[in-house]
Design an enzyme around this catalytic site. Sequence first.
Site, PDB file in Angstrom:
ATOM      1  N   ASP A 133      21.712  -1.365  20.542  1.00  0.00           N
ATOM      2  CA  ASP A 133      22.762  -0.574  19.896  1.00  0.00           C
ATOM      3  C   ASP A 133      24.094  -0.635  20.641  1.00  0.00           C
ATOM      4  OD1 ASP A 133      20.780   0.164  18.113  1.00  0.00           O
ATOM      5  OD2 ASP A 133      20.266   1.960  19.240  1.00  0.00           O
TER       6      ASP A 133
ATOM      7  N   LYS B 149      26.391  -4.977  18.801  1.00  0.00           N
ATOM      8  CA  LYS B 149      26.253  -6.430  18.597  1.00  0.00           C
ATOM      9  C   LYS B 149      26.644  -6.826  17.177  1.00  0.00           C
ATOM     10  CE  LYS B 149      21.871  -6.035  19.614  1.00  0.00           C
ATOM     11  NZ  LYS B 149      21.840  -4.619  20.033  1.00  0.00           N
TER      12      LYS B 149
ATOM     13  N   GLY C 174      18.919  -2.562  13.954  1.00  0.00           N
ATOM     14  CA  GLY C 174      19.861  -1.964  12.995  1.00  0.00           C
ATOM     15  C   GLY C 174      21.249  -2.338  13.480  1.00  0.00           C
ATOM     16  N   HIS C 175      21.863  -3.303  12.834  1.00  0.00           N
ATOM     17  CA  HIS C 175      23.170  -3.822  13.277  1.00  0.00           C
ATOM     18  C   HIS C 175      24.236  -3.419  12.258  1.00  0.00           C
ATOM     19  CE1 HIS C 175      21.085  -7.216  15.800  1.00  0.00           C
ATOM     20  NE2 HIS C 175      20.730  -5.993  16.155  1.00  0.00           N
TER      21      HIS C 175
ATOM     22  N   GLN D 135      18.056  -5.974  19.734  1.00  0.00           N
ATOM     23  CA  GLN D 135      17.696  -5.087  20.856  1.00  0.00           C
ATOM     24  C   GLN D 135      18.581  -5.427  22.066  1.00  0.00           C
ATOM     25  OE1 GLN D 135      14.594  -6.700  19.203  1.00  0.00           O
ATOM     26  NE2 GLN D 135      15.132  -5.093  17.775  1.00  0.00           N
TER      27      GLN D 135
HETATM   28  P1  GDP Z   1      23.883  -2.913  17.365  1.00  0.00           P
HETATM   29  O1  GDP Z   1      22.453  -2.603  17.119  1.00  0.00           O
HETATM   30  O2  GDP Z   1      24.107  -3.443  18.750  1.00  0.00           O
HETATM   31  O3  GDP Z   1      24.486  -3.807  16.333  1.00  0.00           O
HETATM   32  O4  GDP Z   1      24.662  -1.532  17.292  1.00  0.00           O
HETATM   33  P2  GDP Z   1      24.453  -0.367  16.175  1.00  0.00           P
HETATM   34  O5  GDP Z   1      25.041  -0.812  14.897  1.00  0.00           O
HETATM   35  O6  GDP Z   1      23.049   0.094  16.178  1.00  0.00           O
HETATM   36  O7  GDP Z   1      25.276   0.802  16.849  1.00  0.00           O
HETATM   37  C1  GDP Z   1      26.617   0.680  17.143  1.00  0.00           C
HETATM   38  C2  GDP Z   1      27.380   1.776  16.379  1.00  0.00           C
HETATM   39  O8  GDP Z   1      28.666   1.932  16.935  1.00  0.00           O
HETATM   40  C3  GDP Z   1      27.619   1.440  14.924  1.00  0.00           C
HETATM   41  O9  GDP Z   1      27.644   2.637  14.188  1.00  0.00           O
HETATM   42  C4  GDP Z   1      28.995   0.780  14.933  1.00  0.00           C
HETATM   43  O10 GDP Z   1      29.680   0.915  13.688  1.00  0.00           O
HETATM   44  C5  GDP Z   1      29.669   1.594  15.984  1.00  0.00           C
HETATM   45  N1  GDP Z   1      30.684   0.884  16.780  1.00  0.00           N
HETATM   46  C6  GDP Z   1      30.718  -0.420  17.181  1.00  0.00           C
HETATM   47  N2  GDP Z   1      31.772  -0.620  18.008  1.00  0.00           N
HETATM   48  C7  GDP Z   1      32.406   0.560  18.120  1.00  0.00           C
HETATM   49  C8  GDP Z   1      33.547   1.007  18.875  1.00  0.00           C
HETATM   50  O11 GDP Z   1      34.191   0.275  19.606  1.00  0.00           O
HETATM   51  N3  GDP Z   1      33.886   2.330  18.744  1.00  0.00           N
HETATM   52  C9  GDP Z   1      33.198   3.190  17.960  1.00  0.00           C
HETATM   53  N4  GDP Z   1      33.607   4.456  17.903  1.00  0.00           N
HETATM   54  N5  GDP Z   1      32.125   2.804  17.242  1.00  0.00           N
HETATM   55  C10 GDP Z   1      31.740   1.529  17.348  1.00  0.00           C
HETATM   56  P1  IMO Z   2      19.147  -3.124  17.843  1.00  0.00           P
HETATM   57  O1  IMO Z   2      18.978  -4.588  17.527  1.00  0.00           O
HETATM   58  C1  IMO Z   2      17.633   0.358  20.019  1.00  0.00           C
HETATM   59  C2  IMO Z   2      13.322   0.472  20.777  1.00  0.00           C
HETATM   60  C3  IMO Z   2      12.543   1.579  20.090  1.00  0.00           C
HETATM   61  C4  IMO Z   2      11.452   1.795  21.134  1.00  0.00           C
HETATM   62  C5  IMO Z   2      11.155   0.378  21.635  1.00  0.00           C
HETATM   63  C6  IMO Z   2       9.971  -0.282  20.970  1.00  0.00           C
HETATM   64  O2  IMO Z   2      19.702  -2.326  16.732  1.00  0.00           O
HETATM   65  O3  IMO Z   2      19.864  -2.954  19.138  1.00  0.00           O
HETATM   66  P2  IMO Z   2       9.623  -1.358  18.549  1.00  0.00           P
HETATM   67  O4  IMO Z   2       9.684  -0.733  17.193  1.00  0.00           O
HETATM   68  O5  IMO Z   2      10.567  -2.491  18.751  1.00  0.00           O
HETATM   69  O6  IMO Z   2       8.216  -1.708  18.971  1.00  0.00           O
HETATM   70  O7  IMO Z   2      10.077  -0.165  19.553  1.00  0.00           O
HETATM   71  O8  IMO Z   2      12.334  -0.366  21.372  1.00  0.00           O
HETATM   72  N1  IMO Z   2      14.133  -0.373  19.861  1.00  0.00           N
HETATM   73  C7  IMO Z   2      15.458  -0.296  19.750  1.00  0.00           C
HETATM   74  N2  IMO Z   2      16.333   0.554  20.324  1.00  0.00           N
HETATM   75  N3  IMO Z   2      18.080  -0.637  19.217  1.00  0.00           N
HETATM   76  C8  IMO Z   2      17.213  -1.518  18.664  1.00  0.00           C
HETATM   77  O9  IMO Z   2      17.620  -2.613  17.995  1.00  0.00           O
HETATM   78  C9  IMO Z   2      15.834  -1.344  18.881  1.00  0.00           C
HETATM   79  N4  IMO Z   2      14.717  -1.993  18.466  1.00  0.00           N
HETATM   80  C10 IMO Z   2      13.695  -1.398  19.080  1.00  0.00           C
HETATM   81  O10 IMO Z   2      13.341   2.711  19.914  1.00  0.00           O
HETATM   82  O11 IMO Z   2      11.944   2.535  22.215  1.00  0.00           O
HETATM   83 MG    MG Z   3      21.260  -1.005  16.462  1.00  0.00          MG
END
Ligand code: GDP
Ligand code: IMO
Ligand code: MG
Length: 412
Positions: free
Chosen positions: A12, A15, A39-40, A213
């Site tokens: 999270d 990416k 979840g991207h 991840q």
């Molecule tokens: P990922 O799994 O690495 O793709 O990240 P996620 O999408 O799970 O979580 C990142 C969250 O932060 C999302 O809701 C993005 O829209 C948000 N986000 C990404 N970059 C920024 C930033 O620079 N500032 C803020 N406030 N939100 C951001």
């Molecule tokens: P992105 O790609 C954050 C965490 C789960 C749990 C552990 C194992 O959005 O960064 P799993 O279901 O993979 O066997 O769970 O890994 N986890 C993540 N945490 N971002 C993710 O993906 C994750 N994918 C798995 O919360 O702790």
């Molecule tokens: Mg994510």
Amino acid sequence: MNLAIIGLQWGDEGKGKIVDLLAKDYNYIVRYQGGNNAGHTVDVDGFEFVFHLLPSGVLHPKKIGVISEGVVINPKELLKEIDLLETKGITPNLYVSLGCHLIMPYHIFIDSAYEESQKIGTTMRGIGPTYIDRVGRCGIRMADLLNEKVFAQKIKLNLLQKEPILKGRFDSDEIIIEYLSLFERVKPYLADTRSILNKAIANSEPILFEGAQGTLLDIGFGTYPYVTSSHTTVGGISIGTGISANKISKIMGVMKAYATRVGEGPFPTELKEQEGEYLRMKGREYGATTGRPRRCGWLDLVAIRYAIEVNGINSLVITKLDVLSDLPKIKVCTEYRINGKPCEFQPWISDWSEVEPIIIEFPGWCRDISNIKDYSELPEEAKSYLSAIEKMLGVKIGLVSVGPRRDQTLNK
Ligand code: GDP
Ligand code: IMO
Ligand code: MG
């Protein structure tokens, strides 16, 4: 030039945003490990889309999305994601490997059964049990669906082997009918992605590899057993695609300006209870897949230094700098100590409660930076903070993200 984007924390890091931003310069965007546990989030023109299986670059017209062998696929969820995009008028160009292992309904059940005895806090998507079957050599791959007889035999064998835990909950015929019907819709996307990608490399077509991840969730180098079941580090690209490691030209590491984690496991800089609430609220730190509140804490440079070394990061992206904007003091962990003695991040530390994070403080900038368009306009305090991080990590920061949108990104 082929680029890898790797998360340096517990996932999270943002990416998805960075992959979407950079995708315009690449012909292929490849997911190579994990599954719909990811979840991207991508935010384009006020339209927010959360990718779980599809590569985050497919919002760009003409880009080719690839899901390669290392990814585990729940076909129902894949089709749901494709359908959702189509309701927005986007038809993704997509190749899915014939070698991808399938997440079956019983894997999801086993995931939740294992959680009852050993809580990892998984996403309950059946990811771990599917990879267990892959290693245990009883997994079922996309290609197995091409032959109904082979597929039926494999399902029956799996149900038999797993009967002590499944206790008659699943009917083989129901699964066979459901998956054969889903397969009809997945079939047009299936391909030998290893061959397609290697040909693209031979033709000098650029490829972007999208990590899911983060490094600290890697099965080998993360905070085991509180990890995911795939190789989230750069080595996952080669084993997940069938492309030689020497074809990856640049490895970019994405880190948040603070730290978060979802689920159980060690987190030395965690802010407990109310203290973490500020970062959670301001950063909207709720899981993009499960909606769970993310645990929040200060930036941990000991863990990031480790992640940089494991992946050979040549360039850093720092995201969510805007989230720190109201804080008068910004804290960063620069060192770990156990019983007063300095120690490095080690994935086999058995008692993380003994790890004392040494924290230093930076003055905050206390003004909104989310509309800044050029790095030079950042407040001096923010620039000093970034320069100090760069110095302590020994790698240059290439991009600074100050909001979720594409235009909220600064070149450093
Ligand atoms: P990922 O799994 O690495 O793709 O990240 P996620 O999408 O799970 O979580 C990142 C969250 O932060 C999302 O809701 C993005 O829209 C948000 N986000 C990404 N970059 C920024 C930033 O620079 N500032 C803020 N406030 N939100 C951001
Ligand atoms: P992105 O790609 C954050 C965490 C789960 C749990 C552990 C194992 O959005 O960064 P799993 O279901 O993979 O066997 O769970 O890994 N986890 C993540 N945490 N971002 C993710 O993906 C994750 N994918 C798995 O919360 O702790
Ligand atoms: Mg994510």
